[in-house]
Design a protein around this motif. Structure first.
Motif, mmCIF file in Angstrom:
data_model
loop_
_atom_site.group_PDB
_atom_site.id
_atom_site.type_symbol
_atom_site.label_atom_id
_atom_site.label_comp_id
_atom_site.label_asym_id
_atom_site.label_seq_id
_atom_site.Cartn_x
_atom_site.Cartn_y
_atom_site.Cartn_z
ATOM 1 N N GLY A 99 0.820 -1.215 0.000
ATOM 2 C CA GLY A 99 0.000 0.000 0.000
ATOM 3 C C GLY A 99 0.846 1.252 0.000
ATOM 4 O O GLY A 99 0.517 2.242 -0.660
ATOM 5 N N ASP A 100 1.975 1.230 0.719
ATOM 6 C CA ASP A 100 2.871 2.390 0.742
ATOM 7 C C ASP A 100 3.465 2.639 -0.632
ATOM 8 O O ASP A 100 3.615 3.784 -1.068
ATOM 9 C CB ASP A 100 3.995 2.162 1.754
ATOM 10 N N VAL A 101 3.827 1.560 -1.314
ATOM 11 C CA VAL A 101 4.395 1.705 -2.657
ATOM 12 C C VAL A 101 3.370 2.306 -3.608
ATOM 13 O O VAL A 101 3.662 3.236 -4.375
ATOM 14 C CB VAL A 101 4.881 0.335 -3.184
ATOM 15 N N SER A 139 -5.370 -10.827 2.868
ATOM 16 C CA SER A 139 -4.224 -11.246 2.067
ATOM 17 C C SER A 139 -3.727 -10.140 1.140
ATOM 18 O O SER A 139 -2.908 -10.391 0.259
ATOM 19 C CB SER A 139 -4.584 -12.488 1.243
ATOM 20 N N TYR A 140 -4.249 -8.926 1.320
ATOM 21 C CA TYR A 140 -3.824 -7.747 0.551
ATOM 22 C C TYR A 140 -4.169 -7.845 -0.931
ATOM 23 O O TYR A 140 -3.563 -7.167 -1.755
ATOM 24 C CB TYR A 140 -2.313 -7.505 0.721
ATOM 25 N N GLU A 141 -5.150 -8.672 -1.284
ATOM 26 C CA GLU A 141 -5.608 -8.725 -2.671
ATOM 27 C C GLU A 141 -6.461 -7.504 -2.994
ATOM 28 O O GLU A 141 -6.593 -7.120 -4.154
ATOM 29 C CB GLU A 141 -6.408 -9.996 -2.919
ATOM 30 N N VAL A 142 -7.101 -6.948 -1.975
ATOM 31 C CA VAL A 142 -7.886 -5.717 -2.136
ATOM 32 C C VAL A 142 -7.505 -4.752 -1.021
ATOM 33 O O VAL A 142 -6.916 -5.142 -0.008
ATOM 34 C CB VAL A 142 -9.411 -6.008 -2.083
ATOM 35 N N ARG A 161 -6.294 -2.315 9.460
ATOM 36 C CA ARG A 161 -5.799 -1.301 10.396
ATOM 37 C C ARG A 161 -4.343 -0.960 10.085
ATOM 38 O O ARG A 161 -3.530 -1.825 9.783
ATOM 39 C CB ARG A 161 -5.936 -1.809 11.834
ATOM 40 N N ALA A 162 -4.023 0.351 10.144
ATOM 41 C CA ALA A 162 -2.669 0.877 9.953
ATOM 42 C C ALA A 162 -2.155 0.692 8.527
ATOM 43 O O ALA A 162 -0.970 0.863 8.264
ATOM 44 C CB ALA A 162 -1.688 0.260 10.945
ATOM 45 N N ARG A 163 -3.032 0.347 7.589
ATOM 46 C CA ARG A 163 -2.607 0.222 6.187
ATOM 47 C C ARG A 163 -2.774 1.558 5.484
ATOM 48 O O ARG A 163 -3.863 2.153 5.497
ATOM 49 C CB ARG A 163 -3.425 -0.842 5.479
#
Length: 309
Positions: free
Chosen positions: A74-76, A139-142, A276-278
């Motif tokens: 997400g930061d990238v 899983s960070y897919e979305v 959270r925190a993303r």
């Protein structure tokens, strides 16, 4: 961004469980992917994947590394969006998972309105049951999830919730359509089409039916809301879903939604949130702000309507 490509190789291999399958997804050769991973393993001084005859599996070190990658993704994306902003553009992709009830009318409308102002932004939408939607978020897919009755996820951060009631959906020609509010026992006299048991609304109905003496005449079940809508129209069945997923009054299909008395089926929450925190990519953060405002407006309208009654 060469190093980002290498990290993407690792993430894709972890998702596929196979270097060959990951290479196909990445449109590169398997030997190139394997070479890059071996170089990275040498640089880190540890093995990321356990090579097996039928694919690969993450080692303990690999699990730690891949979790780190996904947390930083997400930061990238946010950084890349900020660079695009400096160029005077607003590119990027909003990745969101949603319950089926949101897929027919509500979310397409919100996406359409958003793209009128941000035409360079694209969307990746996963339509699934609430368990699958939350798994995709974990899983960070979305980046975002909008689901009815979400299951527990320890690091889930709700951004907005909207109380929803279960309504009965039927043809305007159905005998029950003349009523403004109906009891669940009224529906028992007619055949119904139900969502399958993976759907949050069906699970809520099953909980109610298990505590009551009401037995519904189930003529059909489906995991597709489009199929359920077709069954309502073509087979004159009653179906059930949350209020936000129904078509507006006077729609061209002749469908109507009738409230089920709160004494029969309790209301539950539609929840919009993220991990959270993303740090969300900028397009996703802007879309999230818009969706929060829309849901807040709908909550205000619902309260005003309840007060007027």
């Amino acid at each position: 961004m060469k190093h980002l490509r290498i990290l993407r190789y690792v993430d894709e291999v972890a998702r596929c469980g196979s270097i060959r399958k990951a290479a196909d997804q990445l449109n590169v050769t398997a030997s190139a992917v394997n070479r890059r991973i071996m170089d990275l393993e040498e640089e880190l001084g540890t093995t990321l994947f356990e090579r097996r005859p039928r694919g690969v599996r993450l080692t303990a070190s690999g699990e730690v590394f891949v979790n780190y990658l996904r947390e930083q993704d997400g930061d990238v994306e946010r950084m890349k969006s900020q660079i695009e902003d400096l160029k005077g553009m607003r590119r990027g992709t909003v990745r969101i998972a949603c319950s089926q009830a949101l897929a027919l009318e509500f979310l397409p409308r919100q996406i359409g309105e958003f793209r009128k102002r941000h035409s360079l932004v694209s969307f990746s939408v996963k339509v699934s049951d609430h368990d699958q939607a939350m798994a995709a978020l974990a899983s960070y897919e979305v980046d975002l999830a909008l689901v009815f009755r979400p299951p527990f996820l320890a690091n889930f951060q709700p951004l907005m919730s909207l109380e929803q009631r279960i309504v009965a959906v039927m043809s305007s020609e159905h005998p029950l359509a003349a009523r403004r509010t109906i009891r669940l026992r009224d529906c028992a006299a007619y055949p119904v089409a139900l969502p399958d048991r993976t759907i949050g609304g069906r699970q809520l109905l099953d909980e109610v039916l298990a505590r009551s003496r009401i037995s519904l005449q189930i003529a059909a079940e489906s995991n597709s809301f489009e199929m359920l809508r077709g069954l309502v129209l073509e087979a004159n069945l009653i179906s059930f879903q949350i209020r936000i997923g129904t078509m507006p009054t006077g729609n061209r299909l002749g469908l109507v939604a009738r409230d089920i008395d709160d004494r029969d089926v309790p209301r539950a929450n539609l929840v919009f949130g993220q991990l959270r925190a993303r740090n969300l990519p900028i397009p996703a953060a802007i879309f999230a702000e818009r969706l929060i405002r829309v849901l807040e407006s709908m909550r205000g309208e619902a309260r005003a309507s309840a007060t007027a009654r």
